[in-house]
Design a protein around this motif. Structure first.
Motif, mmCIF file in Angstrom:
data_model
loop_
_atom_site.group_PDB
_atom_site.id
_atom_site.type_symbol
_atom_site.label_atom_id
_atom_site.label_comp_id
_atom_site.label_asym_id
_atom_site.label_seq_id
_atom_site.Cartn_x
_atom_site.Cartn_y
_atom_site.Cartn_z
ATOM 1 N N UNK A 86 0.825 -1.212 0.000
ATOM 2 C CA UNK A 86 0.000 0.000 0.000
ATOM 3 C C UNK A 86 0.859 1.262 0.000
ATOM 4 N N UNK A 87 2.148 1.110 -0.299
ATOM 5 C CA UNK A 87 3.110 2.221 -0.405
ATOM 6 C C UNK A 87 3.387 2.879 0.946
ATOM 7 N N UNK A 88 3.234 2.126 2.030
ATOM 8 C CA UNK A 88 3.603 2.608 3.358
ATOM 9 C C UNK A 88 5.025 2.151 3.643
ATOM 10 N N UNK A 89 5.909 3.075 4.003
ATOM 11 C CA UNK A 89 7.282 2.698 4.341
ATOM 12 C C UNK A 89 7.308 2.199 5.774
ATOM 13 N N UNK A 90 7.759 0.960 5.959
ATOM 14 C CA UNK A 90 7.796 0.351 7.284
ATOM 15 C C UNK A 90 9.229 0.404 7.808
ATOM 16 N N UNK A 91 9.424 1.078 8.933
ATOM 17 C CA UNK A 91 10.724 1.181 9.578
ATOM 18 C C UNK A 91 10.740 0.199 10.749
ATOM 19 N N UNK A 92 11.653 -0.735 10.735
ATOM 20 C CA UNK A 92 11.729 -1.741 11.784
ATOM 21 C C UNK A 92 12.837 -1.405 12.780
ATOM 22 N N UNK A 93 12.500 -1.468 14.050
ATOM 23 C CA UNK A 93 13.436 -1.140 15.128
ATOM 24 C C UNK A 93 13.618 -2.364 16.002
ATOM 25 N N UNK A 94 14.859 -2.708 16.253
ATOM 26 C CA UNK A 94 15.190 -3.746 17.221
ATOM 27 C C UNK A 94 15.442 -3.086 18.560
ATOM 28 N N UNK A 95 14.869 -3.610 19.628
ATOM 29 C CA UNK A 95 15.034 -2.938 20.917
ATOM 30 C C UNK A 95 16.476 -2.948 21.411
ATOM 31 N N UNK A 96 17.342 -3.728 20.761
ATOM 32 C CA UNK A 96 18.751 -3.729 21.152
ATOM 33 C C UNK A 96 19.581 -2.753 20.316
ATOM 34 N N UNK A 97 18.976 -2.199 19.279
ATOM 35 C CA UNK A 97 19.682 -1.249 18.411
ATOM 36 C C UNK A 97 18.653 -0.366 17.742
ATOM 37 N N UNK A 98 19.121 0.697 17.149
ATOM 38 C CA UNK A 98 18.214 1.616 16.476
ATOM 39 C C UNK A 98 18.548 1.673 14.997
ATOM 40 N N UNK A 99 18.655 0.508 14.364
ATOM 41 C CA UNK A 99 19.017 0.459 12.951
ATOM 42 C C UNK A 99 17.753 0.464 12.101
ATOM 43 N N UNK A 100 17.849 1.139 11.006
ATOM 44 C CA UNK A 100 16.728 1.144 10.075
ATOM 45 C C UNK A 100 16.677 -0.182 9.325
ATOM 46 N N UNK A 101 15.425 -0.614 9.011
ATOM 47 C CA UNK A 101 15.264 -1.836 8.233
ATOM 48 C C UNK A 101 15.650 -1.565 6.787
#
Length: 254
Positions: free
Chosen positions: A239-254
């Motif tokens: 649906x053209x939504x950009x999903x940013x995934x966060x790991x609680x051990x780091x703040x890296x972008x997916x």
């Protein structure tokens, strides 16, 4: 907040009440240092102090939810803060993760935060950023304002980004919320056509609540954690939504 203070918050949240002496043993510092940490944490509403003890915050709904999965929510908030540019005016809706986002932005004197949440405004009473709180009907449980006056305020003020908390998302319904008036306020924000970010942990995906969100304008971004199921993420991206995934051990972008 340093790593020791984060450890203290997690210990207090997990147990409800922990003595100063035990915190000193568990963190391997002196009781004097622990007391200094507790003073800082209480001033920022992370814990409450009593003589010789630290207690979890459980006096209000937002505060209680903010302490649940605290480490993960703080990571989500930290990532969301990285999406804000210098000099912007941003709308931050109510909710526990949004409260932590507001804290993360508080010391940036170039920013202006617009909110409907009196809880968030209270957290920002010593902030260096500018704070604008909108008017409306006060909901005691959420400590936020809603209703026609709030909608009118939203229409009369300008901001570049909006961070929204959501209660649920399902492929059949899209984003949904539990409270009709809160959802009406969010939809008024969405109707402005500005950049919108849904900020929520992955537990909300797969849930359906009564009131629809984002009826006329879709969220452009979702910031959530790596616990989101692949099918939900794929559906959002289709649906053209950009999903940013966060790991609680780091703040890296997916």
């Amino acid at each position: 907040m340093n790593s020791r203070q984060l450890q203290i918050v997690q210990l207090v949240n997990d147990r409800g009440t922990v003595s100063v002496s035990e915190l000193a043993q568990l963190t391997q510092v002196s009781e004097v240092t622990v007391r200094q940490d507790l003073t800082t944490l209480e001033r920022n509403s992370y814990i409450k102090r009593a003589h010789g003890f630290a207690h979890s915050v459980g006096l209000d709904d937002v505060g209680t939810r903010m302490q649940t999965h605290f480490t993960l929510k703080k990571a989500l908030a930290g990532y969301a803060a990285s999406l804000v540019s210098e000099g912007e005016t941003v709308f931050i809706e109510g909710g526990s993760t949004n409260a932590l986002l507001a804290r993360a932005l508080a010391d940036n004197e170039t920013l202006t935060i617009v909110t409907v949440s009196h809880f968030i405004a209270g957290l920002l009473k010593e902030a260096r950023c500018e704070v604008i709180i909108l008017g409306g009907l006060y909901q005691k449980g959420s400590e936020s304002v809603v209703g026609p006056l709030t909608r009118a305020c939203v229409q009369q003020i300008h901001f570049q980004k909006a961070f929204i908390g959501v209660d649920g998302w399902h492929a059949d319904t899209g984003f949904t919320g539990k409270n009709m008036l809160r959802c009406d306020t969010i939809n008024a924000v969405m109707d402005k056509g500005i950049e919108t970010i849904a900020l929520t942990d992955s537990s909300k995906f797969g849930r359906i609540h009564p009131y629809p969100l984002a009826l006329n304008h879709q969220f452009q971004h979702v910031v959530t954690d790596t616990g989101i199921e692949a099918e939900h993420r794929n559906c959002l991206e289709e649906q053209a939504v950009k999903v940013h995934l966060v790991n609680d051990a780091s703040l890296k972008r997916a």
